[in-house]
Design an enzyme around this catalytic site. Sequence first.
Site, short mmCIF file in Angstrom:
data_model
loop_
_atom_site.label_atom_id
_atom_site.label_comp_id
_atom_site.label_asym_id
_atom_site.label_seq_id
_atom_site.Cartn_x
_atom_site.Cartn_y
_atom_site.Cartn_z
N THR A 1 -27.87 36.57 3.80
CA THR A 1 -26.92 37.17 2.87
C THR A 1 -27.27 38.65 2.79
OG1 THR A 1 -26.57 35.19 1.57
CG2 THR A 1 -26.45 37.27 0.38
N ARG B 1 -17.92 24.44 -1.96
CA ARG B 1 -19.07 25.01 -2.67
C ARG B 1 -19.03 26.54 -2.66
NH1 ARG B 1 -23.51 28.68 -1.47
NH2 ARG B 1 -25.31 28.01 -2.67
N GLY C 1 -21.40 29.90 -3.84
CA GLY C 1 -22.76 30.26 -4.23
C GLY C 1 -22.78 31.29 -5.35
N ASP C 2 -23.93 31.90 -5.53
CA ASP C 2 -24.12 32.88 -6.60
C ASP C 2 -23.56 34.26 -6.25
OD1 ASP C 2 -26.18 32.92 -4.59
OD2 ASP C 2 -27.17 34.47 -5.78
N GLY D 1 -30.79 34.01 -1.99
CA GLY D 1 -31.61 32.81 -2.14
C GLY D 1 -30.73 31.61 -2.40
N GLY E 1 -28.39 29.69 -4.03
CA GLY E 1 -27.45 30.14 -5.04
C GLY E 1 -27.41 29.31 -6.31
N1 ASP Z 1 -27.25 33.11 -2.20
C1 ASP Z 1 -26.47 32.63 -1.09
C2 ASP Z 1 -25.73 31.39 -1.51
O1 ASP Z 1 -26.30 30.54 -2.16
C3 ASP Z 1 -27.28 32.30 0.12
C4 ASP Z 1 -28.23 33.37 0.58
O2 ASP Z 1 -28.64 34.22 -0.18
O3 ASP Z 1 -28.57 33.33 1.78
O4 ASP Z 1 -24.60 31.25 -1.12
#
Ligand code: ASP
Length: 344
Positions: A213, A241, A243-244, A265, A267
């Site tokens: 990311t 889904r 993510g964050d 990270g 999410g």
């Molecule tokens: N935070 C991202 C998610 O959960 C994934 C990542 O940071 O690689 O979608």
Amino acid sequence: MKYINAILALFICLSTTCVEAQKKEELSDKYVLVIHGGAGTIVRSKMTPALEYEYTCALEEALHRGQYVLDTGGLAITAVEVAVKFMEDSPLFNAGKGSVFSHEGVNEMDACIMNGKDLTSGAVAGVRNLKNPIEGARLVKDSSKHVFLYGDEAQEFCLSKGAVYADSSYFFTEFRWNQYVKARDKGAIILDHDTTDVNYQYKTLEELEKFGTVGAVALDRYGNVAAATSTGGLTNKEFGRIGDSPIVGAGTYASNRSCAVSCTGKGEFFIRGTVARDIAARMEFGDLTLTESGERTMKRLNKLGGSGGFISVDKNGNFIMMFNTKGMYRGVVTNEKNAAVKIY
Ligand code: ASP
């Protein structure tokens, strides 16, 4: 009449000079840009010098592009968009061109951008054909009545406002596809950063479980902060889904009252911990410094069992790059210090 016109012209001239002088005064030298390209099990023993070099060059170039914006008096919101866009175009990172595949075998991308000056923000999620999801997020911020748009309709809106379309084939990389097939067959939902075989040394880019990311935070010469984050999410993610990354306060946040934050990270933990807002809120309500605030938020993330990291810059130009994983692709440039990139 001539006499009156001359006085009027003189008055306009004087007031313009006055405004310009004021603008110059407000324009300080100080600017900061911090970026990340994902955190996770990134260990030196697995990295070949060639791969390390590729990552370093890509991160440096992203920093230089954003720096140019800030150095020439551009806004933080533009600098973070430009830096993230460059990383989206690189197949090295899990965003834009290098995005991972969902359970349905498609690329569904999320992105968010936020301006600390006025708390305006734009986000898109589950978009499949925007070449640069961060551009879509910016268009939502600038031209929509809403903050967060999802799926085909989000894409339609962004394309109608001038975002660049990319066919699904543009996002296809064989490596990502193989990664997805493996995950799907095992029934695993995999964070792009993590790998289990710690003894294996990757020899080519294709073999590397690409991390990544991407995100950027900046302070511009007018004292504004901004943040941007873009991702393909998790390999084999299911049921739409999200993510964050595209969620204001979870993976992305910016306020001139405190700081700008971009996270990476797993999410789910960052959403539950409202990590990005937590860092800002501790500064705003608890009077903590950015470092204290980051450390406390990291402790809380650890308690929750979440893994990953975040970057942040505050309104005074202090910055942090924290992670609880083995490594995080990251870099920083300021008006005083040349671009510096680190991985481990
Ligand atoms: N935070 C991202 C998610 O959960 C994934 C990542 O940071 O690689 O979608």
